[in-house]
Design a protein around this motif. Sequence first.
Motif, short mmCIF file in Angstrom:
data_model
loop_
_atom_site.label_atom_id
_atom_site.label_comp_id
_atom_site.label_asym_id
_atom_site.label_seq_id
_atom_site.Cartn_x
_atom_site.Cartn_y
_atom_site.Cartn_z
N GLN A 24 35.92 46.70 33.40
CA GLN A 24 35.46 46.07 32.17
C GLN A 24 35.46 44.55 32.32
O GLN A 24 34.57 43.86 31.81
N GLU A 25 36.45 44.02 33.01
CA GLU A 25 36.51 42.58 33.21
C GLU A 25 35.32 42.10 34.04
O GLU A 25 34.76 41.03 33.76
N VAL A 26 34.93 42.87 35.02
CA VAL A 26 33.75 42.53 35.83
C VAL A 26 32.52 42.45 34.94
O VAL A 26 31.73 41.50 35.00
N GLN A 126 37.32 29.69 40.29
CA GLN A 126 37.26 31.10 39.92
C GLN A 126 36.42 31.24 38.66
O GLN A 126 36.83 30.81 37.57
N VAL A 127 35.23 31.83 38.80
CA VAL A 127 34.33 31.94 37.66
C VAL A 127 34.90 32.86 36.58
O VAL A 127 34.49 32.79 35.42
N ALA A 128 35.89 33.68 36.93
CA ALA A 128 36.53 34.54 35.92
C ALA A 128 37.28 33.73 34.88
O ALA A 128 37.62 34.26 33.81
N THR A 129 37.52 32.44 35.13
CA THR A 129 38.18 31.61 34.11
C THR A 129 37.32 31.50 32.86
O THR A 129 37.85 31.21 31.78
N LEU A 130 36.01 31.72 32.98
CA LEU A 130 35.15 31.70 31.80
C LEU A 130 35.56 32.79 30.82
O LEU A 130 35.37 32.66 29.62
#
Length: 285
Positions: A24-26, A126-130
């Motif tokens: 889901q995070e992806v 880290q683009v996941a910081t968005l």
Amino acid sequence: MRIKPKDNRKVALVGNSDPRTNLQEVYDIKEILEKLGLDVILSPTLQENTLFNTGEKAEIMNQYYADDSIEAIFDISGGDIANGILDKLDYSLIRKQKKKFYGYSDLTTVLNSLISQSNQEVELFQVATLLWDASGKQIDKFKSSFFDGAKDLYQTSWEFYQGNEIEGEVIGGNIRCFLKLAGTKYMPDLANKVLFLESHGGGKESLYSMFYQLKGLEGFDKIAGILLGTFISYQKSYEQPIEEVLQKILQDDDLPIAKTEEIGHGANSNALKLGEYMEISHFHK
């Protein structure tokens, strides 16, 4: 680097380190980027839970680098196993490309290998910081920097502990992962470089030993300066500032050292350009 959604260019999300266990995070990261106007490709290996697909991961990287429709490659993984792809990447192919690769933590191994083997400019980010930054400010910084050419994601404040200025090509990243390259052909030449270091885990004993290992690396005595990011676990557990530990180990009053709290494993971490020349001064923060 500016990404222009109006050009209908694509970005790719890959995972060269440990698999992403939260699907889901992806999808949430993908949705954020799509709302910003980008077409997003997901690597088919993002959730493969195996140690033995390094060839497949590297081939996907090679394909994405060769695909001119892909504007940038963001690695959204972290962990331990990213260095398994290093000997399988097509550095000759990558050397001819101009697209940026982004990653952090364990991807320090890949970032610095792309510098040393393909003369690439890469970014510690880290683009996941968005997704992780609940305030939405990280999305705003990303949008203004990547789409509008602003510098919001790169405006970092540095506090000097030794010297007044640092200049040179920046290499490094996560200290534990950077040291995986020691003794290999993938380690960038340290001479005249600015070395950035940060850490998520690690207590005083482990960081003590890693600083000593760094000190013994070939070319370390010729570095132009050290930049320190956040050392999250250490800073939560110990009162002695990490820069003091480093100073006591190095015993080199002439080596410029500066620190920031704005780059590392935080949810609102800034990006840092690696493989590029940087000049910062105590007088111009």
